[in-house]
Design an enzyme around this catalytic site. Structure first.
Site, PDB file in Angstrom:
ATOM      1  CG  HIS A   1      -1.767   1.251   1.267  1.00 52.45           C
ATOM      2  ND1 HIS A   1      -2.953   1.339   0.560  1.00 52.45           N
ATOM      3  CD2 HIS A   1      -1.595   2.453   1.855  1.00 52.45           C
ATOM      4  CE1 HIS A   1      -3.474   2.533   0.734  1.00 52.45           C
ATOM      5  NE2 HIS A   1      -2.675   3.241   1.518  1.00 52.45           N
TER       6      HIS A   1
ATOM      7  CG  ASP B   1     -11.772   4.039   6.023  1.00 53.71           C
ATOM      8  OD1 ASP B   1     -11.248   4.803   6.852  1.00 53.71           O
ATOM      9  OD2 ASP B   1     -11.525   4.108   4.803  1.00 53.71           O
TER      10      ASP B   1
ATOM     11  NE  ARG C   1      -9.574  10.769   9.212  1.00 51.94           N
ATOM     12  CZ  ARG C   1      -8.754  10.013   8.480  1.00 51.94           C
ATOM     13  NH1 ARG C   1      -9.146   8.838   8.046  1.00 51.94           N
ATOM     14  NH2 ARG C   1      -7.542  10.420   8.206  1.00 51.94           N
TER      15      ARG C   1
ATOM     16  CB  SER D   1      -8.252   5.445   7.428  1.00 51.62           C
ATOM     17  OG  SER D   1      -8.673   5.505   6.096  1.00 51.62           O
TER      18      SER D   1
ATOM     19  CE  LYS E   1      -9.080   2.416   3.426  1.00 51.90           C
ATOM     20  NZ  LYS E   1      -9.217   3.793   2.973  1.00 51.90           N
TER      21      LYS E   1
HETATM   22  N1  URA Z   1      -5.752   6.927   2.700  1.00 53.41           N
HETATM   23  C1  URA Z   1      -6.738   6.342   3.406  1.00 53.41           C
HETATM   24  O1  URA Z   1      -7.261   5.304   3.004  1.00 53.41           O
HETATM   25  N2  URA Z   1      -7.134   6.912   4.573  1.00 53.41           N
HETATM   26  C2  URA Z   1      -6.582   8.034   5.058  1.00 53.41           C
HETATM   27  O2  URA Z   1      -6.970   8.470   6.119  1.00 53.41           O
HETATM   28  C3  URA Z   1      -5.551   8.650   4.317  1.00 53.41           C
HETATM   29  C4  URA Z   1      -5.147   8.066   3.134  1.00 53.41           C
END
Ligand code: URA
Length: 441
Positions: A101, A180, A187, A202, A206
């Site tokens: 990621h 999320d 947010r 966050s 995932k």
């Molecule tokens: N990418 C995400 O998935 N969440 C965040 O809070 C910032 C970047």
């Protein structure tokens, strides 16, 4: 504490069917206390299912923004986000499962090359990817520049492609960490995006929910990244590595430079073209270096003894890429969308390029049509910027440095304005800066 607040002190299990009340938890976090594990579960579940309203969740996000979450608290918070949906179980695919990621940057097309490369070396990569917002591009947007390519893959088909091809890149389905989606949207409008525990939970909710066994994080540092300073990036990386390892997913991170765009292409079709060059054994050196470093890290983690630099240079990842794209309907032989207009920005001095601000290039590319300022915006796949000269290369006055691509000629003036101070020159060749800044894990 006010009398009214005293009435709201946490009183779990005192005959009330709801073990907690939101106001008590807000007061706890406001005052810097640790949230109890089951209170975290209750809060995240309550917000996801609509029992807790936006105004109380907003206050909680701000309290977390200001007072943070400690290690075990953050692990529980992330776990509650994962449990708000379904965990994807890939099952036994007979090969190690590993994913990557990136925290996002400009010209970051690494996944397009890395996923088929690591699959060609013997691992399996089930990658759930996202879209771009603002100045950073999204992997799904880049792949959608290939005619016919479909980001939505049903779970059974996802398993089939992973087993047959070794790599999949697809959009998340609605069941993947739904908490999320709600928390991120909140947010965005409450000034609580730039919080290390909230970013880390966050991203990691995932990734962990998508069922990988091991994970390598590419934490970008510099003007075009979320984290501009190495120390902040290191804390974010350490936080995510800790969450992953606590959840049983072996996790490491590389901090990589994002002061100038990665590679020479910024914009969706342009980045697909550049990825194909790298898969054929060519392409820009900086992009190849980051891809190989991440591939090395991923393969080492899962115990595969392979030389990704050699495999990439040989072109052996290209057939895996073709199979991965075709499995989702993509037609690599069909013409990709190109911008109708081009303009060049030329060098104003002789010397060496000492800086090319990634943020300015990313924002200019977005304004040319390559990205979205708002979630609902359409993108022009052909729009973007070619960086004809990179930091450390010689330039002479009048030499083209940046080539702008757009369908809307009126945007060229806007892009030129944004790029006006993006380039810096030096009399002498600047010392090369490391691309791989650090490793955490
Ligand atoms: N990418 C995400 O998935 N969440 C965040 O809070 C910032 C970047």
């Amino acid at each position: 504490m006010t009398d009214n607040e005293a009435d709201h002190e946490a009183d779990p299990g005192a005959g009330d069917p709801a073990p907690w009340d939101a106001q008590s938890l807000l007061i706890m976090k406001r005052d810097g206390d640790r949230l109890p594990d089951d209170a975290i579960d209750w809060f995240i579940d309550g917000y996801t299912t609509g029992r807790i309203p936006d105004y109380q969740a907003s206050a909680m996000l701000m309290a977390v923004f200001l007072n943070g979450l400690d290690g075990p608290e953050l692990a529980r918070w992330t776990n509650a986000m994962i449990d708000s949906g379904e965990r994807f179980v890939l099952g036994d695919v007979g090969r190690p499962i590993v994913d990557k990621h990136s925290t996002g940057g400009v010209g970051d097309k690494v996944s397009l090359v890395l996923c088929p490369l690591v699959a060609a070396c013997g691992a399996v990569i089930p990658q759930v990817a996202g879209r771009g917002l603002g100045h950073t591009g999204g992997t799904l947007d880049k792949l959608e520049a290939i005619p016919g390519w479909n980001p939505s893959v049903e779970p059974d088909r996802f398993r089939e492609i992973v087993t047959e091809v070794g790599a999949v890149i697809a959009a998340a389905n609605d069941d993947l960490a739904p908490a999320d989606r709600k928390l991120y949207a909140l947010r965005d409008v409450t000034g609580t995006v730039a919080s290390i525990p909230l970013i880390a939970s966050s991203i990691m909710s995932k990734k962990i929910a998508s069922g990988t066994e091991a994970l390598v994080l590419d934490v970008k540092v510099g003007s075009g990244a979320f984290m501009r300073e190495v120390d902040d990036a290191r804390v974010l990386a350490e936080t995510m590595v800790d969450i992953g390892n606590r959840a049983g997913v072996r996790t490491t991170a590389l901090l990589t430079a994002m002061d100038q765009p990665l590679g020479r292409a910024v914009g969706n079709t342009l980045e697909v073209d550049e990825s194909i060059e790298v898969l054929a054994g060519g392409g820009p050196e900086d992009l190849v270096e980051v891809v190989v470093a991440l591939a090395d890290e991923m393969l080492t983690m899962v115990g595969i003894d392979a030389d990704p630099a050699k495999v990439l240079a040989s072109g052996a990842a290209a057939p895996v890429w073709a199979a991965m794209i075709e499995a989702q309907g993509g037609d690599l032989s069909a013409p990709r969308q190109r911008a109708t207009h081009r303009e060049e920005i030329v060098a104003e001095r002789d010397g060496w390029l000492s800086g090319l601000d990634a943020l300015a290039v990313g924002v200019a590319s977005m304004r040319l049509g390559a990205g979205r300022a708002r979630k609902e915006d359409d993108i022009d796949f052909g729009a973007g910027i070619e960086c004809l000269i990179k930091v450390g290369e010689p330039v002479s006055v009048g030499q083209p440095m940046l080539r702008l691509h757009s369908d809307k000629p009126a945007t060229f003036a806007v892009a030129r304005h944004i790029l006006a101070d993006a380039v810096t020159y030096a009399e002498q060749q600047p010392d090369p800066q490391p691309l791989i800044i650090d490793r955490i894990g």
